[in-house]
Write an enzyme that holds these catalytic residues in place. Structure first.
Site, PDB file in Angstrom:
ATOM      1  N   SER A 158       0.828  -1.194   0.000  1.00  0.00           N
ATOM      2  CA  SER A 158       0.000   0.000   0.000  1.00  0.00           C
ATOM      3  C   SER A 158       0.867   1.250   0.000  1.00  0.00           C
ATOM      4  O   SER A 158       1.656   1.464  -0.916  1.00  0.00           O
ATOM      5  CB  SER A 158      -0.952  -0.041   1.202  1.00  0.00           C
ATOM      6  OG  SER A 158      -1.979   0.899   1.067  1.00  0.00           O
ATOM      7  N   GLU A 251      -9.774  -4.021  -6.399  1.00  0.00           N
ATOM      8  CA  GLU A 251      -9.451  -3.039  -5.369  1.00  0.00           C
ATOM      9  C   GLU A 251      -9.163  -1.664  -5.956  1.00  0.00           C
ATOM     10  O   GLU A 251      -8.833  -1.522  -7.134  1.00  0.00           O
ATOM     11  CB  GLU A 251      -8.291  -3.519  -4.502  1.00  0.00           C
ATOM     12  CG  GLU A 251      -6.961  -3.702  -5.207  1.00  0.00           C
ATOM     13  CD  GLU A 251      -5.842  -3.918  -4.201  1.00  0.00           C
ATOM     14  OE1 GLU A 251      -5.589  -2.991  -3.401  1.00  0.00           O
ATOM     15  OE2 GLU A 251      -5.219  -4.986  -4.214  1.00  0.00           O
ATOM     16  N   HIS A 281      -7.518  -5.589  -0.698  1.00  0.00           N
ATOM     17  CA  HIS A 281      -6.298  -4.810  -0.549  1.00  0.00           C
ATOM     18  C   HIS A 281      -5.336  -5.494   0.428  1.00  0.00           C
ATOM     19  O   HIS A 281      -5.696  -5.795   1.561  1.00  0.00           O
ATOM     20  CB  HIS A 281      -6.669  -3.421  -0.047  1.00  0.00           C
ATOM     21  CG  HIS A 281      -5.534  -2.466   0.061  1.00  0.00           C
ATOM     22  ND1 HIS A 281      -4.808  -2.043  -1.031  1.00  0.00           N
ATOM     23  CD2 HIS A 281      -4.984  -1.837   1.137  1.00  0.00           C
ATOM     24  CE1 HIS A 281      -3.879  -1.192  -0.644  1.00  0.00           C
ATOM     25  NE2 HIS A 281      -3.960  -1.056   0.669  1.00  0.00           N
TER      26      HIS A 281
END
Length: 310
Positions: A158, A251, A281
């Protein structure tokens, strides 16, 4: 079926909470509480822990092959092993060493590598540039301990994926050698939310609401001041080491992963983009319950071993 149930659970529980934060970021939010609460998560067995102090932040060194309870010196011997510099996600604002310890060490075990995880400085008190500086400090720590660049892989999920690419881009400007490879899990690669919000994948995302992206971009802009952060997709990518990107097909950050892979390829960088069907995610964190996540972590291990052994 497990993945569908997991995604549905995340959609009903975590996503609404994130949406409230995205809409009302001015409220008092205990950003550090999540990492504090995760301190009781048990690390992978068979790895020894060593606390590290970098220039401006803390870090943890997990030495492969040293059992829990044994002393870990934190010292590397040149050419004696592989090291992963792991950069946690959390939108540059939350999570930390505790929340991502199990995921980082699972990747280390699959890669037969020791792991240095960096507790980098975060928004809104610090800028993303400060976060990158801390990641570079971790890379220098590995070099100082005798790990050669061809035995180091930088990985992150991320926002940590953003930092993975930003760190590699910053190394060239500092005259430091590139690592053997980069691994990015569901990476944020573009702070501008426009493309993500325009694509259908974002509306189907079980975890990240659009409000979070808009608020994150605003907070990052304020922290940057007069020196805006350059997103990795807009950087000079030529010369980066081989890259593995993993992302879920539905996502929000699928768009970022796809665009980054396209630009890496155009820059002549070897890149593998793995799109995992309907995974949430950073689904790799659920490897204990999702077979797809366990296979994805195994793929990361293969990539790391191929890079340092090839």
């Amino acid at each position: 079926m497990r993945s569908r149930v997991f995604a549905h659970t995340v959609r009903l529980t975590v996503k609404p909470f994130l949406d409230v934060w995205g809409r009302y970021p001015g409220l008092v939010w205990p950003a550090g509480l999540l990492d504090y609460g995760a301190r009781y998560l048990q690390p992978t067995r068979g790895i020894g822990r060593h606390r590290v102090r970098l220039d401006n932040c803390a870090a943890e060194w997990w030495e492969h092959g040293v059992s829990r309870g044994e002393a870990s010196t934190g010292e590397g011997t040149e050419g004696s092993g592989t090291a992963i510099l792991y950069l946690h996600g959390g939108g540059f604002m939350t999570c930390g060493l505790n929340t991502h310890r199990v995921l980082a060490l699972r990747i280390g075990a699959a890669s037969q590598a020791s792991v240095l995880t960096v507790d980098y400085r975060m928004l809104p008190r610090y800028s993303i540039a400060d976060s990158v500086a801390d990641c570079i400090s971790g890379y220098r720590w590995l070099l100082d301990r005798g790990f050669t660049p061809d035995r180091i892989v930088v990985a992150g999920d991320s926002a940590g994926g953003f930092l993975t690419f930003s760190t590699a881009l910053a190394l060239a400007g500092l005259g430091l050698p590139q690592p053997a490879g980069l691994v990015a899990l569901s990476p944020l690669t573009d702070l501008d939310p426009t493309m993500k919000l325009a694509r259908a994948e974002g509306r189907e995302c079980p975890l990240i609401p659009s409000s979070v992206l808009l608020t994150l971009a605003e907070i990052a802009g304020r922290a940057d001041g007069e020196t805006p952060t350059v997103s990795p997709v807009d950087g000079v990518l030529t010369g980066l080491p081989p890259v593995l990107i993993q992302v879920g097909s539905t996502e929000m950050l699928y768009v970022d992963a796809e665009l980054m892979a396209q630009r890496l390829g155009a820059a002549g960088v070897p890149v593998v983009l793995e799109v995992w069907d309907r995974q949430v995610h950073v689904f790799q964190a659920a490897a204990d319950i999702l077979p797809e996540a366990a296979r994805a972590v195994a793929r990361i291990g293969e990539f790391v071993r191929d890079r340092v052994e090839g």
